[in-house]
Design an enzyme around this catalytic site. Structure first.
Site, PDB file in Angstrom:
ATOM      1  N   PRO A 147      -6.141  -9.677  -3.401  1.00 44.03           N
ATOM      2  CA  PRO A 147      -5.409  -9.011  -4.483  1.00 44.03           C
ATOM      3  C   PRO A 147      -4.866 -10.048  -5.470  1.00 44.03           C
ATOM      4  O   PRO A 147      -5.027 -11.253  -5.256  1.00 44.03           O
ATOM      5  CB  PRO A 147      -4.263  -8.350  -3.735  1.00 44.03           C
ATOM      6  CG  PRO A 147      -3.933  -9.324  -2.651  1.00 44.03           C
ATOM      7  CD  PRO A 147      -5.229  -9.985  -2.261  1.00 44.03           C
ATOM      8  N   PRO A 173     -11.846 -13.118  -5.356  1.00 41.14           N
ATOM      9  CA  PRO A 173     -10.474 -12.941  -5.835  1.00 41.14           C
ATOM     10  C   PRO A 173     -10.404 -11.775  -6.816  1.00 41.14           C
ATOM     11  O   PRO A 173     -11.434 -11.313  -7.310  1.00 41.14           O
ATOM     12  CB  PRO A 173     -10.162 -14.258  -6.554  1.00 41.14           C
ATOM     13  CG  PRO A 173     -11.462 -14.927  -6.812  1.00 41.14           C
ATOM     14  CD  PRO A 173     -12.513 -14.288  -5.945  1.00 41.14           C
ATOM     15  N   GLU A 175     -10.006  -9.964 -10.253  1.00 38.68           N
ATOM     16  CA  GLU A 175     -10.398 -10.401 -11.599  1.00 38.68           C
ATOM     17  C   GLU A 175      -9.184 -10.905 -12.382  1.00 38.68           C
ATOM     18  O   GLU A 175      -9.284 -11.844 -13.169  1.00 38.68           O
ATOM     19  CB  GLU A 175     -11.017  -9.193 -12.307  1.00 38.68           C
ATOM     20  CG  GLU A 175     -11.979  -9.534 -13.402  1.00 38.68           C
ATOM     21  CD  GLU A 175     -12.568  -8.266 -14.018  1.00 38.68           C
ATOM     22  OE1 GLU A 175     -12.892  -7.326 -13.273  1.00 38.68           O
ATOM     23  OE2 GLU A 175     -12.688  -8.232 -15.249  1.00 38.68           O
ATOM     24  N   SER A 226      -5.417  -1.845  -2.562  1.00 38.29           N
ATOM     25  CA  SER A 226      -4.969  -0.447  -2.555  1.00 38.29           C
ATOM     26  C   SER A 226      -5.587   0.337  -1.394  1.00 38.29           C
ATOM     27  O   SER A 226      -6.685   0.013  -0.934  1.00 38.29           O
ATOM     28  CB  SER A 226      -5.365   0.207  -3.882  1.00 38.29           C
ATOM     29  OG  SER A 226      -6.770   0.186  -4.009  1.00 38.29           O
ATOM     30  N   GLU A 228      -7.002   3.195  -1.486  1.00 34.64           N
ATOM     31  CA  GLU A 228      -8.248   3.841  -1.896  1.00 34.64           C
ATOM     32  C   GLU A 228      -9.432   2.890  -1.727  1.00 34.64           C
ATOM     33  O   GLU A 228     -10.456   3.245  -1.138  1.00 34.64           O
ATOM     34  CB  GLU A 228      -8.172   4.307  -3.356  1.00 34.64           C
ATOM     35  CG  GLU A 228      -7.108   5.359  -3.634  1.00 34.64           C
ATOM     36  CD  GLU A 228      -5.662   4.834  -3.531  1.00 34.64           C
ATOM     37  OE1 GLU A 228      -5.448   3.632  -3.805  1.00 34.64           O
ATOM     38  OE2 GLU A 228      -4.764   5.610  -3.162  1.00 34.64           O
ATOM     39  N   GLU A 247      -5.074  -4.574   4.620  1.00 33.06           N
ATOM     40  CA  GLU A 247      -3.645  -4.717   4.344  1.00 33.06           C
ATOM     41  C   GLU A 247      -3.398  -4.023   3.011  1.00 33.06           C
ATOM     42  O   GLU A 247      -3.835  -4.503   1.976  1.00 33.06           O
ATOM     43  CB  GLU A 247      -3.309  -6.214   4.305  1.00 33.06           C
ATOM     44  CG  GLU A 247      -1.884  -6.483   4.651  1.00 33.06           C
ATOM     45  CD  GLU A 247      -1.000  -6.340   3.456  1.00 33.06           C
ATOM     46  OE1 GLU A 247      -0.553  -5.195   3.174  1.00 33.06           O
ATOM     47  OE2 GLU A 247      -0.775  -7.361   2.805  1.00 33.06           O
ATOM     48  N   CYS A 281       3.364  -6.370  -1.299  1.00 33.66           N
ATOM     49  CA  CYS A 281       2.999  -5.284  -0.378  1.00 33.66           C
ATOM     50  C   CYS A 281       4.193  -4.903   0.489  1.00 33.66           C
ATOM     51  O   CYS A 281       4.394  -3.745   0.798  1.00 33.66           O
ATOM     52  CB  CYS A 281       1.815  -5.692   0.471  1.00 33.66           C
ATOM     53  SG  CYS A 281       2.007  -7.300   1.218  1.00 33.66           S
ATOM     54  N   LYS A 326      -2.574  -2.525 -17.647  1.00 32.99           N
ATOM     55  CA  LYS A 326      -2.809  -1.268 -16.914  1.00 32.99           C
ATOM     56  C   LYS A 326      -1.728  -1.073 -15.838  1.00 32.99           C
ATOM     57  O   LYS A 326      -1.163   0.019 -15.703  1.00 32.99           O
ATOM     58  CB  LYS A 326      -4.203  -1.336 -16.271  1.00 32.99           C
ATOM     59  CG  LYS A 326      -4.621  -0.104 -15.553  1.00 32.99           C
ATOM     60  CD  LYS A 326      -6.103  -0.186 -15.177  1.00 32.99           C
ATOM     61  CE  LYS A 326      -6.428   0.821 -14.110  1.00 32.99           C
ATOM     62  NZ  LYS A 326      -6.878   0.250 -12.848  1.00 32.99           N
ATOM     63  N   GLN A 327      -1.425  -2.147 -15.089  1.00 29.90           N
ATOM     64  CA  GLN A 327      -0.392  -2.040 -14.060  1.00 29.90           C
ATOM     65  C   GLN A 327       0.987  -1.818 -14.688  1.00 29.90           C
ATOM     66  O   GLN A 327       1.814  -1.083 -14.158  1.00 29.90           O
ATOM     67  CB  GLN A 327      -0.363  -3.295 -13.179  1.00 29.90           C
ATOM     68  CG  GLN A 327      -1.407  -3.320 -12.090  1.00 29.90           C
ATOM     69  CD  GLN A 327      -1.177  -2.279 -11.007  1.00 29.90           C
ATOM     70  OE1 GLN A 327      -2.054  -1.455 -10.730  1.00 29.90           O
ATOM     71  NE2 GLN A 327      -0.018  -2.267 -10.399  1.00 29.90           N
ATOM     72  N   GLU A 380       3.661   4.095  -3.634  1.00 32.07           N
ATOM     73  CA  GLU A 380       3.888   2.680  -3.908  1.00 32.07           C
ATOM     74  C   GLU A 380       3.853   2.454  -5.422  1.00 32.07           C
ATOM     75  O   GLU A 380       2.848   2.727  -6.069  1.00 32.07           O
ATOM     76  CB  GLU A 380       2.806   1.841  -3.227  1.00 32.07           C
ATOM     77  CG  GLU A 380       3.057   0.364  -3.368  1.00 32.07           C
ATOM     78  CD  GLU A 380       2.089  -0.489  -2.564  1.00 32.07           C
ATOM     79  OE1 GLU A 380       0.869  -0.294  -2.702  1.00 32.07           O
ATOM     80  OE2 GLU A 380       2.561  -1.362  -1.814  1.00 32.07           O
TER      81      GLU A 380
HETATM   82  P1  NAP Z   1      -7.450  -2.818  -5.846  1.00 33.55           P
HETATM   83  O1  NAP Z   1      -8.328  -2.185  -6.863  1.00 33.55           O
HETATM   84  O2  NAP Z   1      -7.460  -2.279  -4.475  1.00 33.55           O
HETATM   85  O3  NAP Z   1      -7.829  -4.393  -5.826  1.00 33.55           O
HETATM   86  C1  NAP Z   1      -7.791  -5.230  -4.700  1.00 33.55           C
HETATM   87  C2  NAP Z   1      -9.075  -6.051  -4.619  1.00 33.55           C
HETATM   88  O4  NAP Z   1     -10.191  -5.172  -4.423  1.00 33.55           O
HETATM   89  C3  NAP Z   1      -9.406  -6.829  -5.888  1.00 33.55           C
HETATM   90  O5  NAP Z   1     -10.047  -8.048  -5.569  1.00 33.55           O
HETATM   91  C4  NAP Z   1     -10.351  -5.898  -6.597  1.00 33.55           C
HETATM   92  O6  NAP Z   1     -11.170  -6.553  -7.530  1.00 33.55           O
HETATM   93  C5  NAP Z   1     -11.150  -5.358  -5.448  1.00 33.55           C
HETATM   94  N1  NAP Z   1     -11.808  -4.074  -5.743  1.00 33.55           N
HETATM   95  C6  NAP Z   1     -11.459  -3.149  -6.673  1.00 33.55           C
HETATM   96  N2  NAP Z   1     -12.315  -2.097  -6.637  1.00 33.55           N
HETATM   97  C7  NAP Z   1     -13.206  -2.365  -5.670  1.00 33.55           C
HETATM   98  C8  NAP Z   1     -14.334  -1.668  -5.155  1.00 33.55           C
HETATM   99  N3  NAP Z   1     -14.697  -0.474  -5.642  1.00 33.55           N
HETATM  100  N4  NAP Z   1     -15.042  -2.232  -4.168  1.00 33.55           N
HETATM  101  C9  NAP Z   1     -14.663  -3.425  -3.670  1.00 33.55           C
HETATM  102  N5  NAP Z   1     -13.626  -4.149  -4.110  1.00 33.55           N
HETATM  103  C10 NAP Z   1     -12.893  -3.629  -5.096  1.00 33.55           C
HETATM  104  O7  NAP Z   1      -5.976  -2.831  -6.357  1.00 33.55           O
HETATM  105  P2  NAP Z   1      -5.478  -2.825  -7.899  1.00 33.55           P
HETATM  106  O8  NAP Z   1      -6.191  -1.766  -8.677  1.00 33.55           O
HETATM  107  O9  NAP Z   1      -5.561  -4.188  -8.405  1.00 33.55           O
HETATM  108  O10 NAP Z   1      -3.989  -2.360  -7.695  1.00 33.55           O
HETATM  109  C11 NAP Z   1      -3.735  -0.983  -7.487  1.00 33.55           C
HETATM  110  C12 NAP Z   1      -2.644  -0.769  -6.493  1.00 33.55           C
HETATM  111  O11 NAP Z   1      -3.014  -1.339  -5.231  1.00 33.55           O
HETATM  112  C13 NAP Z   1      -1.333  -1.416  -6.809  1.00 33.55           C
HETATM  113  O12 NAP Z   1      -0.582  -0.659  -7.706  1.00 33.55           O
HETATM  114  C14 NAP Z   1      -0.702  -1.513  -5.456  1.00 33.55           C
HETATM  115  O13 NAP Z   1      -0.097  -0.297  -5.124  1.00 33.55           O
HETATM  116  C15 NAP Z   1      -1.876  -1.768  -4.537  1.00 33.55           C
HETATM  117  N6  NAP Z   1      -1.996  -3.211  -4.213  1.00 33.55           N
HETATM  118  C16 NAP Z   1      -1.542  -3.627  -3.015  1.00 33.55           C
HETATM  119  C17 NAP Z   1      -1.614  -4.965  -2.689  1.00 33.55           C
HETATM  120  C18 NAP Z   1      -1.121  -5.460  -1.386  1.00 33.55           C
HETATM  121  O14 NAP Z   1      -0.698  -6.600  -1.274  1.00 33.55           O
HETATM  122  N7  NAP Z   1      -1.183  -4.672  -0.339  1.00 33.55           N
HETATM  123  C19 NAP Z   1      -2.124  -5.885  -3.596  1.00 33.55           C
HETATM  124  C20 NAP Z   1      -2.596  -5.430  -4.822  1.00 33.55           C
HETATM  125  C21 NAP Z   1      -2.534  -4.089  -5.106  1.00 33.55           C
HETATM  126  P3  NAP Z   1     -10.839  -6.520  -9.127  1.00 33.55           P
HETATM  127  O15 NAP Z   1      -9.366  -6.383  -9.253  1.00 33.55           O
HETATM  128  O16 NAP Z   1     -11.345  -7.821  -9.582  1.00 33.55           O
HETATM  129  O17 NAP Z   1     -11.588  -5.380  -9.688  1.00 33.55           O
END
Ligand code: NAP
Ligand code: MG
Length: 478
Positions: A147, A173, A175, A226, A228, A247, A281, A326-327, A380
């Protein structure tokens, strides 16, 4: 920075494409990173496979691996200021937070470097003419999807145990936060890391993240992000017959009982939500306060909240900007919705004079009382927004605390020893803190969630288990 790091070399994307790296304090592009392709993932997996199966990396003894990881830890500390500056520009973190992240990254390599030659198996008494050994072996090649909130810490947290166990690795990592990861991978080479042991492919998660989990050359996936996307990764890993650690964040509660030490609780509860602008997190994003002290406690917490300042990294205040526009919009929408629904706003921090108006800043906000079923108490936010909820007694506190889909961290503030024990047992979380809070610091402490917070345990010696397989060897002798 506009190239991947594969097999010890800088490699352009096979498509030749790059994408902007944005400074969240200004909202402006300051560099480019490579936009990876599925072919780039394949190249990286082949490099890792070669490093593990035939290369120099796979031939190192456990002691040599450990020594190398510890040398890397020292080099990270040597480059502390450079790494902190890279991270602060890429993520907007206050410099103090960025420096702490460097220390934590180094500590992971120190800790797991020390553990590398202490991972071993067992013998089992069996039939008289048989000898049985159970040995621990590296899985092979592990994929790490990171993340953007603590890039350097996550690099250390997921990579160090995997390398200590002897695996070769590929990182994807986020983006929005790839700069420090690329620099760390190159630094590992400077420390003597054999080619192919650490590979970094940057770019969009939806294009290459699942390709990593689906690749037949990958033996394990560690994902932080996330719920999802985590679910998607788990499904992909299942199709690939491999295991994963997820996680996925939380809605972690802090329970404040009438006998709590306010002087201790107030600054800790504040820090647990504003630290890293709430993009943590394990952020303590709900504060549950016993009704008999609700007014008095919220006044104290509100006063502290109102003093929080938001600024750019060099201002080094309590909070920096949010990672992306966006965030920022997502966090702001939670605040706007709560206001529109008439949830009382108790206090807000301020954005410092002189920040760039195009930066992704939001005002830290404390709301309460928030109904238990409201989205602010259930979802969250991943920003500096704290929801306060009053409770009647212990049973009510536990019902509210455990009443979300998450279960990552929880805390209770009370001087009553019996209650400390009851809360430790009843709170649904991977970590419970009593009269303290902070999952970030303790690298020795197993960490992970239940429910929508994910599964698997990172940190501590237990993290090594996920990165190795047991092999049972049975020898019949005369
Ligand atoms: P996210 O989309 O789940 O991103 C986490 C990682 O997964 C990034 O490296 C992302 O790459 C990658 N990813 C995104 N879509 C993917 C897919 N379809 N297949 C495989 N990998 C994929 O999270 P986010 O959109 O950045 O953040 C959304 C929410 O997630 C936050 O608001 C927060 O609630 C939660 N979050 C939690 C943590 C934690 O520490 N647990 C950390 C970050 C976010 P890219 O970003 O390069 O596309
Ligand atoms: Mg960035």
């Amino acid at each position: 920075m506009d190239k991947h790091f594969i097999n010890g070399k800088w490699v352009a994307s096979s498509s030749g494409e790059t994408t902007p790296a944005i400074d969240p304090s200004t909202g402006k592009e300051y560099g480019r990173i490579a936009l990876g392709t599925v072919d780039d993932i394949d190249t990286a997996v082949r490099a890792a496979r070669h490093a593990f199966d035939e290369g120099q990396w796979g031939r190192l003894t456990a002691a040599e691996r450990g020594r190398l990881l510890q040398k890397f830890a020292l080099l990270i500390l040597d480059k502390k200021e450079e790494l902190a500056l890279i991270e602060a520009r890429d993520t907007g973190k206050p410099m103090t937070v960025a420096r702490n992240d460097v220390d934590a990254a180094a500590r992971y390599f120190e800790y797991y470097g020390g553990a590398a030659d202490k991972v071993y198996g067992d013998t089992i008494p069996y039939l008289t003419n048989h000898f049985v050994a159970v040995v621990r072996e590296a899985k092979g090649v592990t994929g790490h999807i990171l993340p953007w909130n603590y890039p350097m810490q996550m690099f250390g947290r997921t990579l160090a145990p995997s390398l200590a166990a002897g695996n070769a690795t590929i990182l994807k990592p986020a983006e929005a936060a790839s700069a420090s990861i690329l620099r760390l991978a190159a630094l590992a080479s400077e420390a003597g890391m054999p080619d192919g042991a650490i590979n970094v492919v940057t770019g969009s998660g939806s294009k290459i993240g699942t390709a990593l989990a689906a690749h037949p050359g990958v033996d394990f996936i560690s994902f932080t992000g996330s719920p999802e996307v985590g679910q998607l990764i788990q499904k992909t890993a299942a199709d690939n017959y491999i295991n994963c650690t997820l996680e996925l964040g939380g809605k972690s509660p802090q329970l404040v009982f009438s006998d709590a030490d306010f002087d201790l609780a107030v600054p800790t509860i504040l820090r647990a939500i504003v630290q890293n602008s709430g993009q943590t997190c394990s952020a303590g994003s709900r504060v549950l306060v016993q009704k008999s002290i609700y007014g008095e406690f919220m006044e104290r917490l509100g006063d502290a909240f109102a003093k929080v300042r938001v600024g750019s990294p060099e201002m080094d205040f309590d909070c920096g900007p949010i990672i992306t526009d966006k965030q920022r919009a997502t966090v702001q929408k939670f605040i706007d919705n709560a206001l529109a629904e008439g949830i009382p706003l108790i206090a807000q921090g301020s954005i410092a004079d002189g920040v760039d108006i195009d930066g992704f800043f939001v005002r830290p906000s404390l709301f309460g009382p928030v109904p238990h079923t409201n989205s602010l108490a259930q979802e969250e936010v991943f920003g500096p927004v704290l929801a306060a909820l009053p409770f009647e007694d212990e049973a009510d506190a536990i019902r509210i605390a455990n009443g979300t889909d998450f279960g990552l961290v929880a805390a209770a503030w009370t001087k009553d020893g019996g209650r400390q024990m009851r809360m430790s047992k009843r709170l649904r979380a991977g970590q419970v803190f009593i009269n303290c809070y902070g999952a970030g610091a303790g690298i020795e402490l197993p960490f992970g969630g239940t429910g929508k917070s994910g599964h698997g345990r990172e940190k501590g010696l237990v993290a090594l288990d996920d990165y190795s397989n047991l092999k049972t060897i049975v020898i019949q002798h005369a």
